[in-house]
Design an enzyme around this catalytic site. Structure first.
Site, PDB file in Angstrom:
ATOM      1  CD  GLU A  59      -1.786  -2.409   1.395  1.00 33.29           C
ATOM      2  OE1 GLU A  59      -0.638  -2.657   1.817  1.00 33.29           O
ATOM      3  OE2 GLU A  59      -2.655  -3.290   1.258  1.00 33.29           O
ATOM      4  CG  HIS A 128     -11.207  -6.355   7.460  1.00 35.20           C
ATOM      5  ND1 HIS A 128     -10.050  -6.761   8.057  1.00 35.20           N
ATOM      6  CD2 HIS A 128     -11.051  -6.631   6.142  1.00 35.20           C
ATOM      7  CE1 HIS A 128      -9.242  -7.275   7.140  1.00 35.20           C
ATOM      8  NE2 HIS A 128      -9.825  -7.201   5.967  1.00 35.20           N
TER       9      HIS A 128
HETATM   10  C1  LIG Z   1      -2.382  -4.817   4.265  1.00 32.69           C
HETATM   11  C2  LIG Z   1      -3.474  -5.607   3.623  1.00 32.69           C
HETATM   12  N1  LIG Z   1      -3.804  -5.358   2.349  1.00 32.69           N
HETATM   13  C3  LIG Z   1      -4.779  -6.066   1.750  1.00 32.69           C
HETATM   14  C4  LIG Z   1      -5.449  -7.039   2.430  1.00 32.69           C
HETATM   15  C5  LIG Z   1      -6.585  -7.814   1.749  1.00 32.69           C
HETATM   16  N2  LIG Z   1      -6.191  -9.210   1.632  1.00 32.69           N
HETATM   17  C6  LIG Z   1      -6.598 -10.113   2.530  1.00 32.69           C
HETATM   18  S1  LIG Z   1      -5.887 -11.583   2.294  1.00 32.69           S
HETATM   19  C7  LIG Z   1      -5.069 -11.051   0.936  1.00 32.69           C
HETATM   20  C8  LIG Z   1      -4.159 -11.991   0.207  1.00 32.69           C
HETATM   21  C9  LIG Z   1      -3.012 -12.412   1.050  1.00 32.69           C
HETATM   22  O1  LIG Z   1      -2.326 -13.448   0.461  1.00 32.69           O
HETATM   23  P1  LIG Z   1      -1.194 -14.240   1.215  1.00 32.69           P
HETATM   24  O2  LIG Z   1      -0.416 -13.333   2.092  1.00 32.69           O
HETATM   25  O3  LIG Z   1      -0.420 -14.979   0.206  1.00 32.69           O
HETATM   26  O4  LIG Z   1      -1.959 -15.261   2.180  1.00 32.69           O
HETATM   27  P2  LIG Z   1      -3.067 -16.341   1.829  1.00 32.69           P
HETATM   28  O5  LIG Z   1      -4.391 -15.652   1.875  1.00 32.69           O
HETATM   29  O6  LIG Z   1      -2.747 -16.909   0.513  1.00 32.69           O
HETATM   30  O7  LIG Z   1      -2.984 -17.330   2.929  1.00 32.69           O
HETATM   31  C10 LIG Z   1      -5.355  -9.719   0.682  1.00 32.69           C
HETATM   32  C11 LIG Z   1      -4.839  -8.975  -0.461  1.00 32.69           C
HETATM   33  C12 LIG Z   1      -5.110  -7.243   3.770  1.00 32.69           C
HETATM   34  N3  LIG Z   1      -5.759  -8.123   4.540  1.00 32.69           N
HETATM   35  N4  LIG Z   1      -4.109  -6.520   4.351  1.00 32.69           N
END
Ligand SMILES: Cc1ncc(C[n+]2csc(CCOP(=O)(O)OP(=O)(O)O)c2C)c(N)n1
Lengths: 326, 333
Positions: A59, A128
């Protein structure tokens, strides 16, 4: 034309991309995924990966890059999934976007639009469910928009892109599925004035964004009790439309401000202060406020509901104000 | 390290392998139950399940001591369960009941449990890494030989907090184990579309952190890699980093239409289901009889059924308590 808030927003983005080739949309999962709230669904296929630009989870990086691209002559629309993640970019927003024009003595303006989802009501828990738009409205140099209707979802974006300075658009998560009629020729709208959504004589209910539907409900209930409420949708939290606020209060002599943000240090506190500073002698009752309880939003449904402004609480506050004899 | 080799045939080894199988199945069944309860609208908000990735949490947590700490993400039901948070308390939390591990305040994404030193349940990607660094700092400053394990997805690697945390941990030589659960997608964004360097272990090595990757679909491989790392961290060897290569079989959350990946890719990975893989290997080597497997399944089903009953029987917190836990409640002096 039948449409939804989500589709109206998408139409606005598509329209902007078609009107001006300097416009591009950038953010997490705006492309291949179709947007975390499906606002940008289909645009990746239509405009390609250069202009519908997926970013990594960075971000601070991509908001800052949006500021830089705006300085470099582009017209970026940066999407931050939700307001909580904007906190990771707060430095770029507050220390760069909001200050560059001033620090440079007027040389460098930042024509950037940032969109994000805000608000509670979906049992998403404490991290959230923030409503921080009032917080952002504290910052000189930013313009803060809170579209609450289909017309504004459709029309605010283009005007924001024409603004020479940074504009933040807060889209309440509970509004995306709101459906209704939108004129076929709906287009750009102003981003400086408040709008009366229901005229009335007895009390001004002042609100914005996600709480507008609850306030309109409350006004309907109040009408059944013989209280004729005026509903003022602020639309813009910074700069505030003082004339509209004071004009409404001059007519009704009573006001309740409804704001999903927490009460302390909130935009509702600012509005209340402006009314008492400028219209004290018009008032027949103290300015009332309905805000969120001062607690991080709990997950459990009954607790979350108890924490948020509801039509019931708005009606109660309005009754109290009207019951107070001037 | 591909293909589970059900090493050793000694009794202790067999018992342990069956234990790991049971642990993975406990997570799988709990998650399947969550999906069902979500569809029945008993659970609300965002729900992210761990189906397909069980070998990672099972392999890593089996190497930890009871007073080690765990920091996890919003996809943390399995980690909480395997650290000892009762399934009933986890489900009751998602029901929003006061019997939940956080009284229904947190929900699916925010499971916490002080008793097992489970520090969440963080819904901000990379938000847990600095916390883990701080927990490890406290241990180091207090002269305790505990380990803090931090789980996060590969999506977190792009965030500033990831880089700042790795640097701090290495600079101060802190007892923390970073476990990157690389399931190849951050929501809809494939790793190769979000990282210029996709070798994640290499990034950690850039901070002078001992790091290696392991097959995250093979619980024994995960366990072996984790044991080496945890032992080294506990012995004062400074931070370590594991990249565990895995895959989520289900959608990112209950709202994900999965437009970004090919069904064939998903089914290819499902052929490497960590539970089936271990089970088949144990059966082939005579370490798991049909009776053993049946009894494991029965035990797990009984545990999950009891958890649902516990959650169903739970109660909402009284409304008067709404504004509790904003500040600490101190008993009068
Ligand atoms: C700082 C932030 N930006 C965006 C999000 C929205 N978001 C939630 S999960 C996710 C994907 C995360 O992927 P990863 O870290 O690979 O973990 P996974 O869900 O695959 O276990 C996103 C973009 C968030 N929770 N936190």
């Amino acid at each position: 034309m039948k449409t939804t808030y989500r589709e109206a927003m998408r139409t606005a983005i598509r329209d902007a991309l078609q009107r001006d080739e300097r416009v591009f949309l950038m953010g997490e999962d705006v492309g291949a995924y179709g947007g975390c709230f499906a606002v940008s669904l289909g645009l990746f296929e239509e405009f390609g990966p250069e202009r519908i630009r997926d970013t990594p989870l960075s971000e601070a990086g991509f908001v800052g890059a949006g500021i830089g691209a705006a300085l470099g002559g582009m017209r970026p629309i940066v999407e931050i999934m939700t307001v909580n993640f904007s906190l990771l970019a707060l430095d770029q927003l507050v220390n760069n976007a909001a200050t560059l024009l001033h620090m440079s003595g007027g040389q460098f303006n930042v024509p950037l639009v940032i969109r994000m989802t805000t608000g509670a009501g979906r049992q998403l828990g404490a991290q959230h469910s923030h409503s921080l738009e009032g917080w952002y409205a504290h910052i000189p140099g930013l313009r803060i928009l809170t579209p609450a209707t289909l017309e504004d979802a459709r029309g605010m974006l283009w005007t924001a892109l024409e603004d020479p300075d940074p504009v933040l658009i807060f889209e309440h998560g509970t509004l995306y599925n709101v459906a209704g009629d939108l004129a076929d020729d709906a287009g750009p709208v102003d981003i400086s004035s408040a709008a009366v959504r229901r005229p009335g004589q007895d009390i001004s209910l002042i609100t914005y964004g996600g709480t507008l539907p609850a306030v309109l409900d409350a006004a309907t209930q109040l009408a059944g009790e013989g209280i004729d409420a005026e509903v003022l949708d602020l639309r813009v939290l910074r700069p505030l439309d003082d004339a509209a606020i004071l004009g409404s209060v001059a007519k009704t002599h009573r006001a309740v401000v409804v704001d999903e943000g927490w009460r302390s240090g909130s935009i509702s506190a600012e509005i209340s202060a402006r009314i008492t500073e400028n219209a004290f002698f018009d008032l027949d009752a103290p300015v009332g406020r309905v805000c969120s309880a001062e607690v991080p939003l709990p997950y459990a449904k009954h607790l979350e509901l108890a924490a948020l402004p509801t039509a019931e609480r708005i009606v109660a506050a309005a009754r109290e104000a009207v019951g107070t004899r001037g | 390290m591909t293909g589970t080799s059900a090493r050793g045939t000694g009794n202790a080894d067999s018992d342990h392998a069956r234990h790991l199988l049971r642990q993975m199945l406990r997570v799988r069944r709990l998650e399947e139950q969550c999906v069902e309860l979500y569809s029945a609208a008993k659970i609300r908000g965002f729900l992210h399940v761990y189906i397909g990735e069980e070998a990672v949490a099972a392999g890593v947590t089996s190497t930890l001591a009871p007073d080690d700490a765990v920091v996890a993400t919003y996809r943390e039901h399995g980690h909480a369960l395997l650290r000892g948070v009762p399934a009933g308390a986890i489900l009751a939390e998602m029901y929003g009941h006061v019997e939940g591990c956080c009284r229904g305040r947190g929900g699916s994404m925010h499971l916490f449990d002080a008793g097992t030193r489970f520090y969440g349940g963080n819904a901000i990607v990379a938000g847990g890494l600095p916390l883990a660094v701080g927990l490890a700092l406290a241990d180091k400053m207090s002269g305790r030989s505990r380990v803090t394990v931090c789980f996060f997805g590969e999506g977190a690697v792009a965030e500033g907090a990831f880089h700042e945390s790795l640097n701090l941990a290495a600079l101060w030589q802190l007892p923390v184990l970073f476990c990157c659960e690389n399931n190849l997608y951050a929501m809809g964004t494939a790793l190769a579309r979000s990282e210029s360097q996709t070798d994640i272990a290499l990034k950690a090595a850039g901070y002078e952190i001992a790091s290696w990757s392991a097959d995250g679909m093979d619980v024994l491989a995960v366990e072996e890699a984790a044991r080496r790392a945890v032992d080294a961290v506990r012995a004062g060897g400074g931070p370590h980093f594991l990249e565990l290569r895995t895959y989520r079989f289900r959608a990112h959350s209950m709202f994900d239409p999965e437009r970004y990946r090919d069904k064939k890719e998903v089914s290819r990975w499902m052929e490497r289901d960590p539970i089936n893989t271990l089970r088949t290997a144990l059966e082939a080597s005579g370490q798991l009889s049909a009776k053993d497997w049946k009894s494991i399944q029965q035990d797990v089903d009984t545990e999950v059924e009891a958890a649902v009953e516990f959650a169903e029987a739970g109660t909402p917190e009284p409304l008067e308590d709404l504004t509790r836990f904003v500040y600490s409640e101190r008993s009068p002096e």
